[in-house]
Design a protein around this motif. Structure first.
Motif, PDB file in Angstrom:
ATOM      1  N   VAL A   1      25.313  14.933   5.054  1.00  0.00           N
ATOM      2  CA  VAL A   1      26.440  14.912   5.988  1.00  0.00           C
ATOM      3  C   VAL A   1      25.929  15.277   7.377  1.00  0.00           C
ATOM      4  O   VAL A   1      24.799  15.762   7.538  1.00  0.00           O
ATOM      5  CB  VAL A   1      27.549  15.900   5.565  1.00  0.00           C
ATOM      6  N   GLU A   2      26.776  15.041   8.365  1.00  0.00           N
ATOM      7  CA  GLU A   2      26.489  15.444   9.740  1.00  0.00           C
ATOM      8  C   GLU A   2      27.622  16.329  10.230  1.00  0.00           C
ATOM      9  O   GLU A   2      28.792  15.930  10.186  1.00  0.00           O
ATOM     10  CB  GLU A   2      26.338  14.213  10.650  1.00  0.00           C
ATOM     11  N   LEU A   3      27.262  17.523  10.664  1.00  0.00           N
ATOM     12  CA  LEU A   3      28.232  18.516  11.102  1.00  0.00           C
ATOM     13  C   LEU A   3      27.828  19.059  12.458  1.00  0.00           C
ATOM     14  O   LEU A   3      26.685  18.915  12.892  1.00  0.00           O
ATOM     15  CB  LEU A   3      28.317  19.675  10.095  1.00  0.00           C
ATOM     16  N   ARG A   4      28.786  19.703  13.091  1.00  0.00           N
ATOM     17  CA  ARG A   4      28.505  20.425  14.324  1.00  0.00           C
ATOM     18  C   ARG A   4      28.431  21.913  14.034  1.00  0.00           C
ATOM     19  O   ARG A   4      28.769  22.370  12.939  1.00  0.00           O
ATOM     20  CB  ARG A   4      29.580  20.132  15.383  1.00  0.00           C
ATOM     21  N   ASP A   5      27.983  22.647  15.004  1.00  0.00           N
ATOM     22  CA  ASP A   5      27.818  24.085  14.839  1.00  0.00           C
ATOM     23  C   ASP A   5      29.154  24.728  14.489  1.00  0.00           C
ATOM     24  O   ASP A   5      30.123  24.617  15.234  1.00  0.00           O
ATOM     25  CB  ASP A   5      27.263  24.690  16.136  1.00  0.00           C
ATOM     26  N   GLY A   6      29.219  25.422  13.342  1.00  0.00           N
ATOM     27  CA  GLY A   6      30.423  26.129  12.932  1.00  0.00           C
ATOM     28  C   GLY A   6      31.343  25.356  12.013  1.00  0.00           C
ATOM     29  O   GLY A   6      32.253  25.951  11.430  1.00  0.00           O
ATOM     30  N   GLN A   7      31.161  24.062  11.876  1.00  0.00           N
ATOM     31  CA  GLN A   7      31.975  23.299  10.943  1.00  0.00           C
ATOM     32  C   GLN A   7      31.516  23.570   9.511  1.00  0.00           C
ATOM     33  O   GLN A   7      30.359  23.897   9.275  1.00  0.00           O
ATOM     34  CB  GLN A   7      31.897  21.804  11.239  1.00  0.00           C
ATOM     35  N   SER A   8      32.449  23.434   8.574  1.00  0.00           N
ATOM     36  CA  SER A   8      32.154  23.705   7.172  1.00  0.00           C
ATOM     37  C   SER A   8      32.312  22.442   6.353  1.00  0.00           C
ATOM     38  O   SER A   8      33.148  21.589   6.654  1.00  0.00           O
ATOM     39  CB  SER A   8      33.080  24.805   6.623  1.00  0.00           C
TER      40      SER A   8
ATOM     41  N   ALA B   1      19.736  23.829  -2.408  1.00  0.00           N
ATOM     42  CA  ALA B   1      18.666  23.518  -1.461  1.00  0.00           C
ATOM     43  C   ALA B   1      19.245  22.638  -0.358  1.00  0.00           C
ATOM     44  O   ALA B   1      20.032  21.728  -0.637  1.00  0.00           O
ATOM     45  CB  ALA B   1      17.502  22.806  -2.164  1.00  0.00           C
ATOM     46  N   PHE B   2      18.895  22.923   0.858  1.00  0.00           N
ATOM     47  CA  PHE B   2      19.399  22.124   1.972  1.00  0.00           C
ATOM     48  C   PHE B   2      18.285  21.941   3.003  1.00  0.00           C
ATOM     49  O   PHE B   2      17.426  22.804   3.174  1.00  0.00           O
ATOM     50  CB  PHE B   2      20.637  22.762   2.616  1.00  0.00           C
ATOM     51  N   THR B   3      18.351  20.791   3.665  1.00  0.00           N
ATOM     52  CA  THR B   3      17.386  20.450   4.700  1.00  0.00           C
ATOM     53  C   THR B   3      18.147  20.076   5.970  1.00  0.00           C
ATOM     54  O   THR B   3      18.756  19.015   6.027  1.00  0.00           O
ATOM     55  CB  THR B   3      16.492  19.283   4.260  1.00  0.00           C
ATOM     56  N   PRO B   4      18.143  20.931   6.989  1.00  0.00           N
ATOM     57  CA  PRO B   4      18.844  20.606   8.227  1.00  0.00           C
ATOM     58  C   PRO B   4      17.922  19.906   9.218  1.00  0.00           C
ATOM     59  O   PRO B   4      16.731  20.199   9.297  1.00  0.00           O
ATOM     60  CB  PRO B   4      19.276  21.974   8.748  1.00  0.00           C
ATOM     61  N   THR B   5      18.494  18.990   9.956  1.00  0.00           N
ATOM     62  CA  THR B   5      17.780  18.309  11.047  1.00  0.00           C
ATOM     63  C   THR B   5      18.701  18.286  12.253  1.00  0.00           C
ATOM     64  O   THR B   5      19.790  17.703  12.199  1.00  0.00           O
ATOM     65  CB  THR B   5      17.384  16.879  10.654  1.00  0.00           C
ATOM     66  N   VAL B   6      18.291  18.932  13.318  1.00  0.00           N
ATOM     67  CA  VAL B   6      19.114  19.026  14.522  1.00  0.00           C
ATOM     68  C   VAL B   6      18.954  17.740  15.329  1.00  0.00           C
ATOM     69  O   VAL B   6      17.835  17.372  15.719  1.00  0.00           O
ATOM     70  CB  VAL B   6      18.734  20.254  15.359  1.00  0.00           C
ATOM     71  N   LEU B   7      20.075  17.075  15.573  1.00  0.00           N
ATOM     72  CA  LEU B   7      20.092  15.847  16.354  1.00  0.00           C
ATOM     73  C   LEU B   7      20.561  16.152  17.770  1.00  0.00           C
ATOM     74  O   LEU B   7      20.723  17.307  18.161  1.00  0.00           O
ATOM     75  CB  LEU B   7      21.000  14.814  15.675  1.00  0.00           C
ATOM     76  N   GLY B   8      20.801  15.107  18.530  1.00  0.00           N
ATOM     77  CA  GLY B   8      21.271  15.290  19.899  1.00  0.00           C
ATOM     78  C   GLY B   8      22.713  15.755  19.952  1.00  0.00           C
ATOM     79  O   GLY B   8      23.502  15.558  19.019  1.00  0.00           O
ATOM     80  N   ASP B   9      23.066  16.406  21.048  1.00  0.00           N
ATOM     81  CA  ASP B   9      24.424  16.888  21.299  1.00  0.00           C
ATOM     82  C   ASP B   9      24.864  17.918  20.265  1.00  0.00           C
ATOM     83  O   ASP B   9      26.054  18.036  19.954  1.00  0.00           O
ATOM     84  CB  ASP B   9      25.406  15.713  21.321  1.00  0.00           C
ATOM     85  N   GLY B  10      23.930  18.669  19.708  1.00  0.00           N
ATOM     86  CA  GLY B  10      24.284  19.747  18.787  1.00  0.00           C
ATOM     87  C   GLY B  10      24.722  19.306  17.408  1.00  0.00           C
ATOM     88  O   GLY B  10      25.253  20.121  16.643  1.00  0.00           O
TER      89      GLY B  10
ATOM     90  N   ARG C   1      24.899  26.854  11.241  1.00  0.00           N
ATOM     91  CA  ARG C   1      24.943  27.491  12.554  1.00  0.00           C
ATOM     92  C   ARG C   1      23.629  27.257  13.265  1.00  0.00           C
ATOM     93  O   ARG C   1      22.552  27.292  12.655  1.00  0.00           O
ATOM     94  CB  ARG C   1      25.172  29.000  12.420  1.00  0.00           C
ATOM     95  N   LEU C   2      23.700  27.002  14.564  1.00  0.00           N
ATOM     96  CA  LEU C   2      22.509  26.904  15.389  1.00  0.00           C
ATOM     97  C   LEU C   2      22.132  28.308  15.855  1.00  0.00           C
ATOM     98  O   LEU C   2      22.879  28.945  16.598  1.00  0.00           O
ATOM     99  CB  LEU C   2      22.753  25.985  16.585  1.00  0.00           C
ATOM    100  N   VAL C   3      21.005  28.793  15.393  1.00  0.00           N
ATOM    101  CA  VAL C   3      20.564  30.154  15.689  1.00  0.00           C
ATOM    102  C   VAL C   3      19.514  30.095  16.786  1.00  0.00           C
ATOM    103  O   VAL C   3      18.541  29.349  16.688  1.00  0.00           O
ATOM    104  CB  VAL C   3      19.989  30.834  14.427  1.00  0.00           C
ATOM    105  N   ARG C   4      19.727  30.878  17.801  1.00  0.00           N
ATOM    106  CA  ARG C   4      18.788  30.949  18.918  1.00  0.00           C
ATOM    107  C   ARG C   4      18.152  32.330  18.948  1.00  0.00           C
ATOM    108  O   ARG C   4      18.799  33.326  18.624  1.00  0.00           O
ATOM    109  CB  ARG C   4      19.493  30.656  20.242  1.00  0.00           C
ATOM    110  N   PRO C   5      16.894  32.438  19.351  1.00  0.00           N
ATOM    111  CA  PRO C   5      16.238  33.756  19.380  1.00  0.00           C
ATOM    112  C   PRO C   5      16.880  34.667  20.417  1.00  0.00           C
ATOM    113  O   PRO C   5      17.364  34.215  21.467  1.00  0.00           O
ATOM    114  CB  PRO C   5      14.787  33.422  19.727  1.00  0.00           C
ATOM    115  N   ALA C   6      16.893  35.944  20.086  1.00  0.00           N
ATOM    116  CA  ALA C   6      17.466  36.925  21.005  1.00  0.00           C
ATOM    117  C   ALA C   6      16.513  37.189  22.163  1.00  0.00           C
ATOM    118  O   ALA C   6      15.290  37.106  22.013  1.00  0.00           O
ATOM    119  CB  ALA C   6      17.767  38.228  20.262  1.00  0.00           C
TER     120      ALA C   6
END
Length: 252
Positions: A127-134, A80-89, A184-189
């Motif tokens: 943890v805090e990660l950027r888009d694409g980091q593992s 289970a994971f809970t993401p929260t998008v902060l500033g600067d991606g 990953r940050l997913v944006r609508p098409a």
């Protein structure tokens, strides 16, 4: 317990970049690791997403009126994971992995019903990660020790000489579960964008390919090998949205 953030841009050697997918494939070819699940989950910022690769077993529960109902207890590999998008991606990610399995050696008997216990390994980290980091989390260890003794009846019970009629073997099995999460940050098409599907790289096999080669689907590399295309080109495979003018495709 290992907590390691894997950045695809992190240099491992001079001129090389760490790629966890290539590392896992190399370890799988040697038989050292095995992938249990590879889910793709989508969650809104602040919401929780989860998955379970396992099962459920029934547990009888007594109610106040004297009747018995059945509840199901989950077991297996869950995350289970809970993401929260902060500033600067930057993505703040709360990860809760859990591994459980049925323990037949520890049971509870209620009347004529025997309920097994669970062996649980659980972790919780943020943890805090950027888009694409593992991010890799390990340390969910499991150790199983077994002893097998074989002996000849009656003769093995004779003092001193009985040791010659007995044989014992010991086996120790240790496993470590590693969970790798890549947010990953997913944006609508946008309207009109062409969306890729898993069928874009394959096509249904024809009768000779199905009966002679045993292939239900053909990929581009397989088609090139069959037709001897050394230039790397391949016929259209998948969904054709736009056919160039002057070119005719005949489906077999």
């Amino acid at each position: 317990m290992l907590h390691r953030r894997l950045d695809r841009r992190e240099p491992v050697e001079r001129g090389r970049v760490l790629d966890e997918d290539a590392l896992l494939q190399a370890l799988e070819q040697r038989g050292i690791v095995r992938r249990l699940a590879e889910p793709n989950l989508t969650a809104l910022s602040g919401d929780t997403a989860s998955f379970l690769a396992g099962g459920e077993f029934p547990i009888p529960v007594a109610s106040n009126l004297g009747s018995v109902s059945v509840e199901f207890k989950k077991y297996g590999v869950g995350l289970a994971f809970t993401p929260t998008v902060l500033g600067d991606g930057v993505i703040n990610l709360k990860i809760e992995p859990e591994v459980s399995q049925i323990d037949p050696t520890t049971t509870v008997t209620i009347g004529s019903i025997t309920i097994p216990a669970l062996i649980v390994r659980r972790a919780n980290t943020t943890v805090e990660l950027r888009d694409g980091q593992s991010f890799a989390i390990a340390g969910l260890l499991q150790a199983i020790n077994t002893a097998d003794q074989r002996q000849l009846p009656w003769l093995a019970d004779v003092p001193i000489l009985g040791a010659l009629a007995r044989s014992a073997s010991y086996q120790k099995k240790e496993t470590d579960l590693v969970i790798i999460v890549t947010p990953r940050l997913v944006r609508p098409a946008r309207p009109g964008d062409v969306l890729r599907t898993p069928l874009d790289g394959t096509r249904p096999a024809n009768d000779p390919e199905f009966f002679l080669l045993g292939q239900a689907e053909m990929t581009a590399p397989m088609d090139r090998r069959l037709k001897g295309r050394s230039d790397g080109s391949a016929p259209p495979i998948g969904h054709i949205l736009d056919v160039p003018k002057g070119v005719t495709y005949v489906s077999k």
